[in-house]
Design a protein around this motif. Structure first.
Motif, short mmCIF file in Angstrom:
data_model
loop_
_atom_site.label_atom_id
_atom_site.label_comp_id
_atom_site.label_asym_id
_atom_site.label_seq_id
_atom_site.Cartn_x
_atom_site.Cartn_y
_atom_site.Cartn_z
N UNK A 141 17.92 -20.28 4.36
CA UNK A 141 18.19 -19.77 3.00
C UNK A 141 19.65 -20.02 2.62
N UNK A 142 20.54 -19.96 3.62
CA UNK A 142 21.95 -20.30 3.37
C UNK A 142 22.06 -21.78 3.00
N UNK A 143 21.35 -22.62 3.76
CA UNK A 143 21.37 -24.05 3.46
C UNK A 143 20.84 -24.31 2.05
N UNK A 144 19.78 -23.59 1.67
CA UNK A 144 19.21 -23.79 0.33
C UNK A 144 20.24 -23.45 -0.75
N UNK A 145 20.96 -22.34 -0.53
CA UNK A 145 22.00 -21.95 -1.50
C UNK A 145 23.11 -22.99 -1.56
N UNK A 146 23.47 -23.56 -0.41
CA UNK A 146 24.50 -24.61 -0.38
C UNK A 146 24.02 -25.86 -1.12
N UNK A 147 22.77 -26.23 -0.92
CA UNK A 147 22.23 -27.43 -1.57
C UNK A 147 22.21 -27.22 -3.09
N UNK A 148 21.72 -26.05 -3.52
CA UNK A 148 21.63 -25.78 -4.96
C UNK A 148 23.02 -25.76 -5.60
N UNK A 149 23.99 -25.15 -4.91
CA UNK A 149 25.34 -25.07 -5.47
C UNK A 149 26.00 -26.45 -5.49
N UNK A 150 25.68 -27.29 -4.50
CA UNK A 150 26.23 -28.65 -4.49
C UNK A 150 25.65 -29.45 -5.65
N UNK A 151 24.38 -29.20 -5.96
CA UNK A 151 23.77 -29.88 -7.12
C UNK A 151 24.45 -29.45 -8.42
N UNK A 152 24.81 -28.17 -8.50
CA UNK A 152 25.54 -27.69 -9.70
C UNK A 152 26.91 -28.37 -9.77
N UNK A 153 27.56 -28.50 -8.61
CA UNK A 153 28.89 -29.10 -8.57
C UNK A 153 28.86 -30.53 -9.13
N UNK A 154 27.87 -31.32 -8.71
CA UNK A 154 27.78 -32.71 -9.17
C UNK A 154 27.11 -32.84 -10.54
N UNK A 155 26.66 -31.70 -11.07
CA UNK A 155 25.88 -31.69 -12.33
C UNK A 155 24.68 -32.63 -12.23
N UNK A 156 24.01 -32.56 -11.10
CA UNK A 156 22.78 -33.32 -10.91
C UNK A 156 21.68 -32.30 -10.63
N UNK A 157 20.97 -31.85 -11.68
CA UNK A 157 19.99 -30.77 -11.47
C UNK A 157 18.81 -31.20 -10.59
N UNK A 158 18.43 -30.30 -9.71
CA UNK A 158 17.30 -30.57 -8.81
C UNK A 158 16.47 -29.31 -8.66
N UNK A 159 15.22 -29.48 -8.21
CA UNK A 159 14.47 -28.34 -7.72
C UNK A 159 14.34 -28.52 -6.21
N UNK A 160 14.42 -27.40 -5.50
CA UNK A 160 14.44 -27.45 -4.04
C UNK A 160 13.27 -26.63 -3.51
N UNK A 161 12.44 -27.23 -2.66
CA UNK A 161 11.41 -26.44 -2.00
C UNK A 161 11.54 -26.62 -0.49
N UNK A 162 10.98 -25.66 0.25
CA UNK A 162 11.15 -25.65 1.71
C UNK A 162 9.80 -25.53 2.37
N UNK A 163 9.64 -26.18 3.51
CA UNK A 163 8.41 -26.00 4.30
C UNK A 163 8.79 -25.91 5.77
N UNK A 164 8.17 -24.94 6.47
CA UNK A 164 8.40 -24.84 7.92
C UNK A 164 7.54 -25.89 8.60
N UNK A 165 8.13 -26.61 9.53
CA UNK A 165 7.42 -27.70 10.20
C UNK A 165 7.57 -27.52 11.70
N UNK A 166 6.62 -28.10 12.45
CA UNK A 166 6.89 -28.18 13.89
C UNK A 166 6.62 -29.60 14.36
N UNK A 167 7.44 -30.02 15.31
CA UNK A 167 7.33 -31.38 15.82
C UNK A 167 7.59 -31.37 17.31
N UNK A 168 7.58 -32.55 17.93
CA UNK A 168 7.76 -32.63 19.38
C UNK A 168 9.09 -32.06 19.84
N UNK A 169 10.09 -32.07 18.95
CA UNK A 169 11.41 -31.55 19.36
C UNK A 169 11.61 -30.11 18.90
#
Ligand code: HEM
Length: 182
Positions: A141-169
């Motif tokens: 959730x901290x990363x999401x806030x950082x990504x959204x605020x970075x998008x505001x900084x560059x004035x490049x609007x985005x929508x951000x969604x998250x999914x929990x994944x599992x993989x071999x690592x």
């Protein structure tokens, strides 16, 4: 975890909820420092988690909402203190793509004991980026806030969604970042 995260977190709490809330959550927690953090020190991550949980208990706020808001504050601190990285990357996707190979690498040189997440680009087109976040600390959730605020900084609007994944690592969180019309 580096002290700058603690000092910024307590400042975030003060900005949002006032100095009494800061004193109250420090009192609620059993902290090695008694709440007196310095930006260059290193402290157990468990203390940040305890402070966040105390804030949730007292305010009733959703921890993910709090962490996203804190991400916004941290991004503002980074844009003023580490502006060269934002200038060098020049655009949102180039910046996000440079965290793992460049920005956090430089952070690690400055602070060898930093506890950094892995943030890898899984896929990228002009309009969409997928970023995989891996960390034992579960601060997506901290990363999401950082990504959204970075998008505001560059004035490049985005929508951000998250999914929990599992993989071999192991488990990770995949962010899908879609460009929106400006
Ligand atoms: C110039 C920009 C940036 C700088 C200087 C920076 C620096 C740092 C520093 C100093 C820490 C603390 C490490 C520790 O406490 O030991 C950290 C942690 C973190 N960074 Fe970055 N960072 C930047 C951009 C970003 C961005 C854009 C993201 C978003 C994806 C991000 C994601 C995180 C997360 C989520 C953590 C918390 C630790 C964890 O999740 O394991 N950072 N970063």
């Amino acid at each position: 975890m580096k002290g700058i995260v603690f000092t910024e977190f307590l400042e975030f709490v003060e900005d949002q909820m006032g100095p009494d809330m800061v004193d109250a959550i420090i009192d609620d927690c059993d902290l090695s420092t008694g709440g007196a953090y310095t930006a260059v020190g290193t402290y157990p991550f468990s203390e940040l988690r305890d402070l966040l949980l105390a804030l949730v208990a007292r305010s009733g706020a959703d921890p993910a909402v709090l962490l996203r808001g804190f991400g916004g504050k941290l991004c503002a601190t980074f844009t003023s203190g580490y502006g060269q990285y934002f200038a060098a990357a020049g655009s949102l996707f180039d910046f996000l793509g440079s965290i793992d190979d460049h920005i956090h690498v430089e952070v690690r040189k400055l602070y060898p004991d930093a506890e950094l997440p892995s943030i890898r680009v899984a896929a990228r087109t002009d309009d969409q980026m997928q970023l995989d976040y891996r960390s034992e600390r579960g601060l997506e959730a901290l990363a999401e806030g950082l990504i959204q605020a970075t998008s505001d900084f560059y004035r490049e609007p985005v929508s951000v969604s998250m999914a929990k994944m599992s993989g071999p690592t192991g488990d990770f969180v995949r962010f899908t970042i879609d460009r929106q019309a400006a």
